[in-house]
Scaffold this motif. Structure first.
Motif, short mmCIF file in Angstrom:
data_model
loop_
_atom_site.label_atom_id
_atom_site.label_comp_id
_atom_site.label_asym_id
_atom_site.label_seq_id
_atom_site.Cartn_x
_atom_site.Cartn_y
_atom_site.Cartn_z
N ALA A 282 42.42 57.42 73.77
CA ALA A 282 42.85 57.31 72.37
C ALA A 282 41.68 56.91 71.48
CB ALA A 282 43.98 56.29 72.26
N MET B 178 45.63 50.35 73.16
CA MET B 178 44.97 51.63 72.98
C MET B 178 44.26 52.05 74.27
SD MET B 178 41.89 52.77 70.37
CE MET B 178 42.87 52.48 68.91
N CYS C 199 44.21 65.39 76.65
CA CYS C 199 45.07 64.40 77.32
C CYS C 199 45.30 64.75 78.79
CB CYS C 199 46.41 64.31 76.61
SG CYS C 199 46.33 63.48 75.01
#
Length: 356
Positions: free
Chosen positions: A5, A1, A27
């Motif tokens: 995230a 991860m 992102c």
């Protein structure tokens, strides 16, 4: 991860699912963990190669096309030469080098780069150290002056929203949490998307880019008020139907939800929506024309031949030029997928490369 995230999962638990637009924004542009705020993402050592990184020929022909447009539009003594999302600055560097052959063009240009990423600004400053560019955060900050603009693979990175037909209603596709944790795609409550098709089948997906009309409309307004020419080059089609949301990492397609902040996220550009922004401003819209045809009209083949002669003594030099020409123009590579659209006033000669 990834760290991003983890942050996104915390946000979803606290406030509910994210739209794709919110997810793409985080992102790509998160101030600490966003894709474009990190290291070098372009070129062979990055995640993908854009046309300017394939060969200098691309930027050279763009520069000469803009210089021809400047001459055809009265050679304004002062104008803004702008690029949206300049990457490493390669395209602008090649364009300026080629356009120096046109007397007065570079001297009259105020070079402006619209770039949100601080790390990419540093790279661009190195590439264009002797050109003294100025950076802006958004197209709304473009000066009120004649505008000659290039946007290469810029609109594909603008955040999108997706809506899916579910029976008789449309539901927005959102990003929430899966049954066992982790990010997962889902559907929100019924909500009609603006511009959804009147006829469709169950499961159809429509993509809308909320910021595209504003960005393209601002460019169009500058050209309407002050003159100039905009060249927009990207991949996509006319219409925003179908799921084109994708991620690229290490020169390969990847799961868009797998590594937030570590992969490039894009979607195909709706060229019909892009054209409408120019038409609403009363401008002439040329294209979309396939990139391969446009570059061919600008003379990329004789330019490749001249470049091949210049590098013929270097081992593999001719093969490199041949490969770059094929990649930029062949329909099976970038030649057909990428398209070129131009905005300008209808009283000027057609932009270079668009002549019948």
């Amino acid at each position: 991860m990834t760290e991003l995230a983890r942050l996104l999962e915390e946000r979803i638990r606290a406030a509910g699912p994210l739209t794709l637009a919110d997810y793409m924004t985080e992102c790509l542009l998160h101030p600490e963990h966003g894709y474009y705020t990190g290291g070098r993402v372009f070129g062979a050592s990055g995640d993908f190669i854009t046309a300017p990184e394939v060969s200098q020929m691309f930027g050279e022909l763009v520069g000469l096309a803009l210089a021809q447009g400047w001459m055809d539009r009265g050679q304004p003594e002062r104008f803004v030469l702008a690029e949206l999302g300049p990457g490493r600055g390669t395209l602008m560097a090649d364009a300026l080098r080629a356009a120096e052959r046109v007397p007065g063009f570079v001297a009259a240009a105020e070079i402006v780069l619209v770039e949100a990423s601080p790390s990419l600004r540093k790279v661009q400053a190195e590439t264009l150290a002797n050109r003294f560019p100025r950076w802006l955060d958004s197209v709304e900050q473009l000066p009120e002056a004649p505008l000659f603009l290039i946007a290469n693979e810029f609109f594909d990175a603008l955040p999108i929203r997706q809506f899916q037909r579910d029976g008789e209603t449309w539901r927005e596709r959102v990003i929430g949490l899966g049954p066992e944790g982790g990010l997962a795609m889902g559907l929100a409550d019924a909500a009609p998307p603006g511009g959804a098709p009147r006829t469709s089948e169950g499961g159809d997906v429509v993509e809308i880019c909320p910021s595209l009309p504003t960005v393209a409309g601002t460019i169009a307004a500058r050209i309407k008020d002050h003159g100039g020419l905009a060249l927009m080059i990207d991949y996509g089609a006319e219409g925003g139907r179908g799921d084109t949301f994708q991620a690229v990492q290490n020169h390969a397609y990847a799961d868009p939800l797998a590594a937030p902040g570590q992969a490039d996220l894009t979607a195909h550009v709706d060229f019909a929506a892009l054209a409408r922004a120019g038409e609403w401003a009363g401008l002439r819209v040329s294209g979309p024309l396939e990139q391969g045809l446009w570059l061919g009209s600008l003379g990329i083949v004789p330019r490749a031949q001249a470049l091949a002669r210049a590098v013929s003594e270097r081992p593999g030099g001719i093969d490199e030029v041949r490969s770059a020409l094929e990649r930029l123009t062949d329909p099976s590579q970038m030649g057909s997928l990428f398209k070129v659209l131009a905005f300008d006033r209808p009283d000027a000669p057609l932009p270079a490369g668009f002549a019948p």
